[in-house]
Design a protein around this motif. Structure first.
Motif, PDB file in Angstrom:
ATOM      1  N   ARG A 128       0.849  -1.194   0.000  1.00  0.00           N
ATOM      2  CA  ARG A 128       0.000   0.000   0.000  1.00  0.00           C
ATOM      3  C   ARG A 128       0.880   1.238   0.000  1.00  0.00           C
ATOM      4  O   ARG A 128       1.786   1.357   0.816  1.00  0.00           O
ATOM      5  CB  ARG A 128      -0.919  -0.030   1.231  1.00  0.00           C
ATOM      6  CG  ARG A 128      -1.820   1.193   1.362  1.00  0.00           C
ATOM      7  CD  ARG A 128      -1.152   2.328   2.116  1.00  0.00           C
ATOM      8  NE  ARG A 128      -0.853   1.983   3.495  1.00  0.00           N
ATOM      9  CZ  ARG A 128       0.126   2.551   4.198  1.00  0.00           C
ATOM     10  NH1 ARG A 128       0.939   3.445   3.647  1.00  0.00           N
ATOM     11  NH2 ARG A 128       0.344   2.190   5.458  1.00  0.00           N
ATOM     12  N   GLU A 129       0.611   2.163  -0.911  1.00  0.00           N
ATOM     13  CA  GLU A 129       1.350   3.422  -0.955  1.00  0.00           C
ATOM     14  C   GLU A 129       0.398   4.581  -0.691  1.00  0.00           C
ATOM     15  O   GLU A 129      -0.688   4.655  -1.279  1.00  0.00           O
ATOM     16  CB  GLU A 129       2.042   3.617  -2.302  1.00  0.00           C
ATOM     17  CG  GLU A 129       2.856   4.902  -2.352  1.00  0.00           C
ATOM     18  CD  GLU A 129       3.599   5.093  -3.654  1.00  0.00           C
ATOM     19  OE1 GLU A 129       4.568   5.878  -3.677  1.00  0.00           O
ATOM     20  OE2 GLU A 129       3.198   4.474  -4.659  1.00  0.00           O
ATOM     21  N   LEU A 130       0.805   5.495   0.164  1.00  0.00           N
ATOM     22  CA  LEU A 130       0.015   6.680   0.452  1.00  0.00           C
ATOM     23  C   LEU A 130       0.316   7.728  -0.614  1.00  0.00           C
ATOM     24  O   LEU A 130       1.467   8.115  -0.816  1.00  0.00           O
ATOM     25  CB  LEU A 130       0.365   7.218   1.842  1.00  0.00           C
ATOM     26  CG  LEU A 130      -0.419   8.425   2.336  1.00  0.00           C
ATOM     27  CD1 LEU A 130      -1.901   8.082   2.484  1.00  0.00           C
ATOM     28  CD2 LEU A 130       0.151   8.913   3.663  1.00  0.00           C
ATOM     29  N   MET A 131      -0.736   8.182  -1.311  1.00  0.00           N
ATOM     30  CA  MET A 131      -0.557   9.223  -2.313  1.00  0.00           C
ATOM     31  C   MET A 131      -0.302  10.551  -1.611  1.00  0.00           C
ATOM     32  O   MET A 131      -1.050  10.945  -0.715  1.00  0.00           O
ATOM     33  CB  MET A 131      -1.785   9.317  -3.221  1.00  0.00           C
ATOM     34  CG  MET A 131      -1.943   8.149  -4.162  1.00  0.00           C
ATOM     35  SD  MET A 131      -3.204   8.404  -5.436  1.00  0.00           S
ATOM     36  CE  MET A 131      -4.701   8.019  -4.516  1.00  0.00           C
ATOM     37  N   GLY A 132       0.746  11.238  -2.015  1.00  0.00           N
ATOM     38  CA  GLY A 132       1.127  12.494  -1.376  1.00  0.00           C
ATOM     39  C   GLY A 132       0.318  13.679  -1.863  1.00  0.00           C
ATOM     40  O   GLY A 132      -0.540  13.570  -2.747  1.00  0.00           O
ATOM     41  N   GLU A 133       0.616  14.831  -1.278  1.00  0.00           N
ATOM     42  CA  GLU A 133      -0.115  16.047  -1.615  1.00  0.00           C
ATOM     43  C   GLU A 133       0.103  16.466  -3.065  1.00  0.00           C
ATOM     44  O   GLU A 133      -0.720  17.160  -3.648  1.00  0.00           O
ATOM     45  CB  GLU A 133       0.302  17.177  -0.673  1.00  0.00           C
ATOM     46  CG  GLU A 133      -0.113  16.946   0.778  1.00  0.00           C
ATOM     47  CD  GLU A 133       0.309  18.081   1.687  1.00  0.00           C
ATOM     48  OE1 GLU A 133       0.965  19.030   1.180  1.00  0.00           O
ATOM     49  OE2 GLU A 133      -0.004  18.023   2.891  1.00  0.00           O
ATOM     50  N   GLY A 134       1.224  16.030  -3.655  1.00  0.00           N
ATOM     51  CA  GLY A 134       1.506  16.412  -5.030  1.00  0.00           C
ATOM     52  C   GLY A 134       0.707  15.642  -6.067  1.00  0.00           C
ATOM     53  O   GLY A 134       0.704  15.994  -7.249  1.00  0.00           O
ATOM     54  N   VAL A 135       0.003  14.590  -5.649  1.00  0.00           N
ATOM     55  CA  VAL A 135      -0.807  13.793  -6.578  1.00  0.00           C
ATOM     56  C   VAL A 135      -2.119  14.528  -6.842  1.00  0.00           C
ATOM     57  O   VAL A 135      -2.775  14.989  -5.895  1.00  0.00           O
ATOM     58  CB  VAL A 135      -1.089  12.400  -5.988  1.00  0.00           C
ATOM     59  CG1 VAL A 135      -1.984  11.597  -6.911  1.00  0.00           C
ATOM     60  CG2 VAL A 135       0.216  11.660  -5.734  1.00  0.00           C
ATOM     61  N   PRO A 136      -2.522  14.681  -8.111  1.00  0.00           N
ATOM     62  CA  PRO A 136      -3.767  15.403  -8.412  1.00  0.00           C
ATOM     63  C   PRO A 136      -4.954  14.863  -7.618  1.00  0.00           C
ATOM     64  O   PRO A 136      -5.130  13.643  -7.497  1.00  0.00           O
ATOM     65  CB  PRO A 136      -3.953  15.164  -9.915  1.00  0.00           C
ATOM     66  CG  PRO A 136      -2.568  14.921 -10.427  1.00  0.00           C
ATOM     67  CD  PRO A 136      -1.853  14.199  -9.322  1.00  0.00           C
ATOM     68  N   ALA A 137      -5.747  15.767  -7.077  1.00  0.00           N
ATOM     69  CA  ALA A 137      -6.870  15.384  -6.215  1.00  0.00           C
ATOM     70  C   ALA A 137      -7.885  14.510  -6.946  1.00  0.00           C
ATOM     71  O   ALA A 137      -8.583  13.709  -6.327  1.00  0.00           O
ATOM     72  CB  ALA A 137      -7.542  16.628  -5.656  1.00  0.00           C
TER      73      ALA A 137
END
Length: 260
Positions: free
Chosen positions: A191-200
């Motif tokens: 499981r990878e947590l999508m960071g703030e830089g990933v488009p909403a």
């Protein structure tokens, strides 16, 4: 005894608008060969082979509104019991468990954030005949925005042993099968947590990886075949990876082992 332990990724297929074009693309990229495809009762499902061993499949989209996507399937000894666990854990069934002739029983499900994955209860078709080697499946991970929610869901449904890689790859948790010592050496996915830089607007989703001898060459060939490079080759502690898009829009990744 089943060939795959519960929760282990055991199969992958791509849902494509044009299967023949998919055969040309993946045949050139990975050196895959294909059978003629199952009959209409099985959706003209075309199985892919590497050195005569089953590695994946391509399936035609029945409806243009369906996504063009690579799907991963997790092994289960009882698809109906797993479906109940998915609902109880807050997920939903996209396709209820259904027998696929003598081959096995399949289902499609979505986790609480909407990431879609498959279940496969093997019959005559148990899953990959070749994996973890060049030009075959080697890894999968789900990309999510709520790590705690995802961890609770997958570790309940598949009884995964989780291991956080913080300090190595922040925001990443590996999954090992039930009963195994948790950690990268026994991991079958993660499981990878999508960071703030990933488009909403990017929803939670699974990414399927294939092992390759040369990550940079795979990216070059993908471009030459009309696909594109979504994330260029980069080194990580476990190898060299790139995220690619085929010439019909299905996203997948490649991994070159550091030993290569």
């Amino acid at each position: 005894m089943a060939a795959y332990t519960e929760g282990v990724p055991c199969w992958a297929d791509a849902l494509l608008p044009d299967v023949e074009a998919g055969k040309r693309f993946y045949g050139e990229l990975f050196g895959w060969t294909f059978d003629e495809g199952a009959g209409p009762e099985y959706g003209r499902y075309a199985q892919a082979y590497k050195e005569g061993k089953a590695v994946a499949a391509l399936a035609p989209k029945r409806d243009g509104r369906m996504p063009t996507v690579w799907n991963v399937y997790f092994a289960t000894p009882d698809a109906f019991a797993s479906a109940r666990k998915i609902r109880d854990a807050g997920g939903r069934l996209v396709t209820e468990p259904m027998p696929v002739g003598p081959f096995g029983t399949m289902a499609l499900a979505a986790d609480p954030e909407g990431a879609v994955f498959g279940l496969w209860q093997g019959g005559t078709h148990e899953g990959f005949e070749k994996a973890g080697e060049p030009d075959s499946f080697c890894w999968t991970e789900v990309k999510v925005r709520d790590a705690a929610r995802a961890d609770a869901f997958y570790e309940d449904v598949f009884r995964f042993e989780g291991f956080d890689l913080d300090g190595v790859i922040d925001g990443f948790r590996t999954w090992s099968p039930a009963g195994a010592e948790a950690g990268p050496d026994t991991a079958v996915g993660g499981r990878e947590l999508m960071g703030e830089g990933v488009p909403a607007e990017l929803p939670a989703h699974f990414l399927v990886y294939f092992n390759v001898d040369d990550c940079d060459e795979a990216a070059r060939v993908t471009r030459g075949l009309g696909g594109r490079v979504q994330s260029p080759p980069v080194d990580i502690p476990y190898g060299r990876i790139a995220t690619l898009v085929d010439n019909q829009g299905a996203v997948f990744a490649v991994l070159q082992d550091h030993a290569d």
